[in-house]
Design an enzyme around this catalytic site. Structure first.
Site, mmCIF file in Angstrom:
data_model
loop_
_atom_site.group_PDB
_atom_site.id
_atom_site.type_symbol
_atom_site.label_atom_id
_atom_site.label_comp_id
_atom_site.label_asym_id
_atom_site.label_seq_id
_atom_site.Cartn_x
_atom_site.Cartn_y
_atom_site.Cartn_z
ATOM 1 N N CYS A 2 0.837 -1.192 0.000
ATOM 2 C CA CYS A 2 0.000 0.000 0.000
ATOM 3 C C CYS A 2 0.879 1.252 0.000
ATOM 4 O O CYS A 2 1.878 1.320 0.704
ATOM 5 C CB CYS A 2 -0.942 0.097 1.193
ATOM 6 S SG CYS A 2 -2.029 -1.320 1.349
ATOM 7 N N ARG A 27 4.362 -0.437 -4.549
ATOM 8 C CA ARG A 27 3.988 -0.886 -3.198
ATOM 9 C C ARG A 27 2.697 -1.690 -3.180
ATOM 10 O O ARG A 27 2.293 -2.217 -2.143
ATOM 11 C CB ARG A 27 3.830 0.319 -2.266
ATOM 12 C CG ARG A 27 5.089 1.123 -2.092
ATOM 13 C CD ARG A 27 4.880 2.269 -1.139
ATOM 14 N NE ARG A 27 4.554 1.802 0.183
ATOM 15 C CZ ARG A 27 5.452 1.466 1.100
ATOM 16 N NH1 ARG A 27 6.730 1.548 0.824
ATOM 17 N NH2 ARG A 27 5.076 1.052 2.279
ATOM 18 N N TRP A 75 -2.400 -2.998 -1.697
ATOM 19 C CA TRP A 75 -1.989 -4.402 -1.773
ATOM 20 C C TRP A 75 -2.813 -5.098 -0.710
ATOM 21 O O TRP A 75 -2.611 -4.886 0.488
ATOM 22 C CB TRP A 75 -0.493 -4.526 -1.481
ATOM 23 C CG TRP A 75 0.043 -5.913 -1.641
ATOM 24 C CD1 TRP A 75 0.450 -6.506 -2.798
ATOM 25 C CD2 TRP A 75 0.252 -6.878 -0.603
ATOM 26 N NE1 TRP A 75 0.892 -7.787 -2.537
ATOM 27 C CE2 TRP A 75 0.775 -8.040 -1.202
ATOM 28 C CE3 TRP A 75 0.031 -6.890 0.775
ATOM 29 C CZ2 TRP A 75 1.094 -9.184 -0.480
ATOM 30 C CZ3 TRP A 75 0.350 -8.036 1.500
ATOM 31 C CH2 TRP A 75 0.880 -9.162 0.865
ATOM 32 N N ASN A 99 -1.808 2.368 5.533
ATOM 33 C CA ASN A 99 -0.881 1.304 5.155
ATOM 34 C C ASN A 99 -0.513 0.589 6.447
ATOM 35 O O ASN A 99 -0.161 1.236 7.423
ATOM 36 C CB ASN A 99 0.359 1.928 4.491
ATOM 37 C CG ASN A 99 1.507 0.956 4.354
ATOM 38 O OD1 ASN A 99 1.309 -0.248 4.308
ATOM 39 N ND2 ASN A 99 2.715 1.480 4.299
ATOM 40 N N GLY A 100 -0.623 -0.743 6.456
ATOM 41 C CA GLY A 100 -0.304 -1.501 7.664
ATOM 42 C C GLY A 100 -1.416 -2.476 7.977
ATOM 43 O O GLY A 100 -2.277 -2.749 7.130
ATOM 44 N N GLU A 482 18.204 -17.872 -6.153
ATOM 45 C CA GLU A 482 17.763 -16.567 -6.653
ATOM 46 C C GLU A 482 17.213 -16.689 -8.083
ATOM 47 O O GLU A 482 16.214 -16.059 -8.433
ATOM 48 C CB GLU A 482 18.935 -15.559 -6.573
ATOM 49 C CG GLU A 482 18.681 -14.177 -7.141
ATOM 50 C CD GLU A 482 17.514 -13.426 -6.506
ATOM 51 O OE1 GLU A 482 16.987 -13.846 -5.479
ATOM 52 O OE2 GLU A 482 17.109 -12.412 -7.102
ATOM 53 N N LYS A 486 13.407 -15.689 -9.182
ATOM 54 C CA LYS A 486 13.079 -14.758 -10.278
ATOM 55 C C LYS A 486 12.083 -15.388 -11.233
ATOM 56 O O LYS A 486 11.115 -14.761 -11.646
ATOM 57 C CB LYS A 486 14.331 -14.362 -11.089
ATOM 58 C CG LYS A 486 15.312 -13.425 -10.472
ATOM 59 C CD LYS A 486 14.843 -12.014 -10.297
ATOM 60 C CE LYS A 486 14.102 -11.832 -9.019
ATOM 61 N NZ LYS A 486 14.773 -11.520 -7.814
ATOM 62 N N GLU A 489 8.611 -15.662 -9.614
ATOM 63 C CA GLU A 489 8.004 -14.347 -9.374
ATOM 64 C C GLU A 489 7.358 -13.775 -10.634
ATOM 65 O O GLU A 489 6.257 -13.255 -10.577
ATOM 66 C CB GLU A 489 9.072 -13.336 -8.912
ATOM 67 C CG GLU A 489 9.395 -13.385 -7.450
ATOM 68 C CD GLU A 489 10.483 -12.386 -7.069
ATOM 69 O OE1 GLU A 489 10.348 -11.761 -6.023
ATOM 70 O OE2 GLU A 489 11.486 -12.226 -7.814
ATOM 71 N N HIS A 505 18.714 -37.213 -3.341
ATOM 72 C CA HIS A 505 17.964 -37.386 -2.093
ATOM 73 C C HIS A 505 16.513 -36.943 -2.257
ATOM 74 O O HIS A 505 15.861 -36.602 -1.272
ATOM 75 C CB HIS A 505 18.652 -36.623 -0.958
ATOM 76 C CG HIS A 505 20.039 -37.117 -0.701
ATOM 77 N ND1 HIS A 505 20.294 -38.379 -0.226
ATOM 78 C CD2 HIS A 505 21.242 -36.542 -0.900
ATOM 79 C CE1 HIS A 505 21.606 -38.546 -0.124
ATOM 80 N NE2 HIS A 505 22.205 -37.443 -0.536
ATOM 81 N N LYS A 604 6.528 -4.731 -3.847
ATOM 82 C CA LYS A 604 7.970 -4.552 -3.733
ATOM 83 C C LYS A 604 8.413 -4.355 -2.292
ATOM 84 O O LYS A 604 9.442 -4.861 -1.875
ATOM 85 C CB LYS A 604 8.387 -3.344 -4.568
ATOM 86 C CG LYS A 604 9.869 -3.100 -4.511
ATOM 87 C CD LYS A 604 10.440 -2.917 -5.866
ATOM 88 C CE LYS A 604 11.925 -3.091 -5.891
ATOM 89 N NZ LYS A 604 12.322 -4.468 -6.101
HETATM 90 C C1 G6P Z 1 9.629 -8.320 -1.342
HETATM 91 C C2 G6P Z 1 10.184 -7.995 -2.708
HETATM 92 C C3 G6P Z 1 11.484 -8.743 -2.913
HETATM 93 C C4 G6P Z 1 12.468 -8.424 -1.801
HETATM 94 C C5 G6P Z 1 11.866 -8.692 -0.425
HETATM 95 C C6 G6P Z 1 12.727 -8.120 0.689
HETATM 96 O O1 G6P Z 1 9.248 -9.652 -1.300
HETATM 97 O O2 G6P Z 1 9.250 -8.331 -3.717
HETATM 98 O O3 G6P Z 1 12.046 -8.373 -4.149
HETATM 99 O O4 G6P Z 1 13.612 -9.170 -1.964
HETATM 100 O O5 G6P Z 1 10.588 -8.048 -0.314
HETATM 101 O O6 G6P Z 1 12.757 -6.729 0.574
HETATM 102 P P1 G6P Z 1 13.916 -5.787 1.054
HETATM 103 O O7 G6P Z 1 13.458 -4.404 0.672
HETATM 104 O O8 G6P Z 1 14.001 -5.952 2.550
HETATM 105 O O9 G6P Z 1 15.157 -6.198 0.368
#
Ligand code: G6P
Length: 609
Positions: A2, A27, A75, A99-100, A482, A486, A489, A505, A604
């Site tokens: 948000c 956000r 969000w 927001n929260g 990672e 990606k 996501e 395993h 994000k």
């Molecule tokens: C969210 C984002 C990720 C990020 C994670 C941690 O899930 O979509 O891309 O890695 O938060 O965020 P930060 O700002 O603490 O790196």
């Protein structure tokens, strides 16, 4: 999680609010809304499910204006994305954005229902606006009502509140969610992130936890959590103006991948000399703390957690210091045993991730030696609350899938690890070797982004698949993690990562012609072992895609596609091998037609638990 914007000006602020929302869309982007107060004693509310562009269309059809307004991009937490669950929420003359998460909303809702309030939405937020209305009915003004309401709230909030009866006031409060005040000339603003307001001001006040503020056109009054009136500094921020511009790129994620040669260089600038880490690299306090470090505890979430996993290899190998890495949402809820001399390190792009911040606050009570953050946002909560900080210079990252933030975190972590190793007696030759490798990184990074067309061609094999397996060994295992993150996501393909030695395993049971297996295979000491693991895949009909340099000795053949990458120093390999994996997920997402920059269900900056 948000985004909030608010403005009180001498002009119609609708355009400022919409531009702010566009910049905050990272956000959350499942619904958006705006409420204007234009002096006629009425609230003008427009809100809609969907993105900010949908709100703009709604405003084109049904325009409104006002010199005071609040706006929100959502969000969803409580209640599905819908018009009625969108903010602002209204009660009588009051409108509010939040927001929260309000944890005691059920209890407050029952209390307000008993008083005759009717609820229009399924959100936790709506209780707050009715509560304010109820408190105002006892003779309080807007500011007094918000102040009294916040005392009843449990959980996290950043709030922006207006009243149709007080068009000269924009009241805001923060606890656990970020909020800044943008300072203008005879106009003032509020937002979740300064970036939302960079088109109107470069001067910001960062509210502290528990602060309440009364914003008028020419004054800003702030009270702290003990109701004491306080003065908070005004910070002048520069840069970030091009963040909202995709330039020649089709997506922010693509732009951010290609910015990596530049931003890794910026992260090294002023921190490393020709052969060594500069003494001021981590700040003077670090020079006293690092020699006392006996252990390192890294805490982070998402992609930043993967950066921490990579750093563990470097810390134990180069500095000989034991290191643990844990996701913030886990460590904050378990009993931990802290050895004397343990440095608590958080890693975060945003500096506002709720779990990471909570873990840091808890760590302060647990006897750690000191706290340090590796962060991309100056003035963020993590930076302000940590004793040491090392900034990544990635610039604003807009794409929800993190790319340049990750590689700059790895660079900053390398600098930290070298400094820590030095404090633990690493010899000058080894330091010079690692530093001279780092100097090669920007040029090599360009070569790796230059693999774009090759990776794009490879991505065609993935578009029709539902699953993918990523393999790596040693320090490349977190890079495989990672890569898998990606892909899931942004392309919604189920992807998992395994250390290649674990294949037999369990995951080998999944391998068949429908499960592409992506392998990060640099020419390192584990290469021969990795090759044996790959034989296990081939023997089961699995299709392999191997990212390797020519020196690793792979040749493409039936069932094995080699994506050749440039050779590089071993210390740089995890940073560099990340790039083709980013490009792979980007191109697969393009082929699948998903929303690359704003993938479904994600946000994000995760400022709620
Ligand atoms: C969210 C984002 C990720 C990020 C994670 C941690 O899930 O979509 O891309 O890695 O938060 O965020 P930060 O700002 O603490 O790196």
């Amino acid at each position: 999680m948000c985004g909030i914007v608010g403005a009180l000006g001498q002009r119609n602020v609708t355009g400022i609010l919409l531009e702010g929302l566009r910049r905050l869309e990272y956000r959350g982007y499942d619904s958006a809304g705006v409420c204007l107060v234009n002096g006629d004693g009425k609230l003008q509310l427009r809100k809609t499910q969907g993105k900010v562009a949908d709100l703009e269309s709604a405003l084109d059809e049904n325009p409104t204006s006002g010199q005071l307004g609040i706006a929100h991009t959502r969000w969803a937490t409580h209640g599905v994305p819908s018009d009625k669950n969108s903010h602002p929420h209204v009660s009588g003359d009051f409108a509010l954005v939040h927001n929260g998460i309000i944890e005691n909303y059920q209890e407050l809702r029952e209390e307000l229902l008993a008083k005759g309030y009717e609820f229009q939405s399924e959100t936790d937020t709506e209780v707050v606006v009715h509560l304010i209305h109820d408190l105002a009915s006892e003779g309080r003004n807007l500011l007094e009502s918000v102040s009294a309401a916040t005392k009843r709230l449990h959980g996290a909030y950043a709030l922006g509140v207006v009243s149709a009866k007080e068009p000269e006031h924009l009241v805001c409060a923060r606890l656990g969610s970020p909020l800044v005040i943008g300072v203008g000339i005879e106009e003032n603003f509020i937002a979740s992130d300064p970036m939302a307001l960079q088109q109107v001001t470069d001067r910001f006040i960062f509210l502290e936890e528990g602060d309440l503020a009364d914003v008028t056109r020419d004054a800003i009054a702030i009270w702290d959590k003990t109701d004491e009136e306080v003065s908070r500094p005004v910070n002048k921020l520069q840069g970030g103006h091009d963040a909202a511009d995709k330039g020649r790129y089709r997506h922010y994620m693509q732009k951010e991948i290609f910015e990596q040669p530049k931003v890794v260089e910026a992260t090294m600038a002023g921190r490393i000399g020709e052969h060594s880490v500069l003494s001021q690299a981590l700040g003077t306090a670090a020079n006293e703390i690092l020699p006392k470090v006996k252990q390192v505890q890294i805490v982070a979430c998402g992609t930043s957690y993967h950066a921490g996993l990579v750093a563990r290899y470097w810390i134990e190998d180069w500095a000989g210091v034991p290191c643990s890495v844990e996701v913030a949402s886990e460590i904050r809820y378990r009993k931990t045993a802290v050895r004397p001399g343990t440095l608590f390190v958080t890693i975060s792009q945003s500096g506002e991730t709720a779990d990471t911040l909570a873990a840091l606050r808890q760590a302060k009570e647990l006897g750690y030696l000191a706290s340090m953050t590796i962060c991309n946002v100056p003035n963020s909560s993590l930076v302000r609350e940590s004793e040491l900080h090392l900034m990544t210079e990635a610039g604003p990252e807009i794409g929800v899938a993190s790319t340049k933030a990750f590689t700059t975190q790895l660079v900053a972590l390398q600098i930290f690890c070298i400094a820590l190793a030095k404090a633990n007696g690493m010899d000058g030759d080894r330091e010079a070797q690692l530093i001279s490798a780092l100097h090669q990184l920007p040029k090599l990074m360009e070569k790796f982004t230059g693999l774009d067309a090759l990776v794009a061609a490879t991505s065609e094999a993935f578009a029709e698949k539902n699953h993918a397996l990523f393999l790596g060994r040693g320090v490349e295992y977190p890079i495989a993690l990672e890569g898998a993150l990606k892909l899931k996501e942004i392309s919604y393909i189920h992807a998992e990562a395994y250390p290649a030695g674990e294949l037999k395993h369990g995951p080998l049971a999944l391998v068949d012609a429908d499960m592409p297996v992506i392998v990060v295979a640099p020419n390192d000491e584990l290469l021969e072992k990795l090759k044996s693991n790959l034989q296990e895949v081939r023997a089961r009909g699995g299709e392999l895609f191997v990212f390797a340099s020519p020196e690793a000795g792979f040749r493409s053949e039936e069932g094995l596609t080699v994506v050749e990458v440039p050779d590089a120093a071993e210390s740089l390999q995890p940073i560099l091998y990340t790039v083709p994996l980013q490009l792979l997920s980007y191109h697969v997402a393009l082929l699948k037609g998903t929303d690359v920059d704003q993938p479904r269900n994600l946000a994000k900056s995760v400022t709620v638990e």
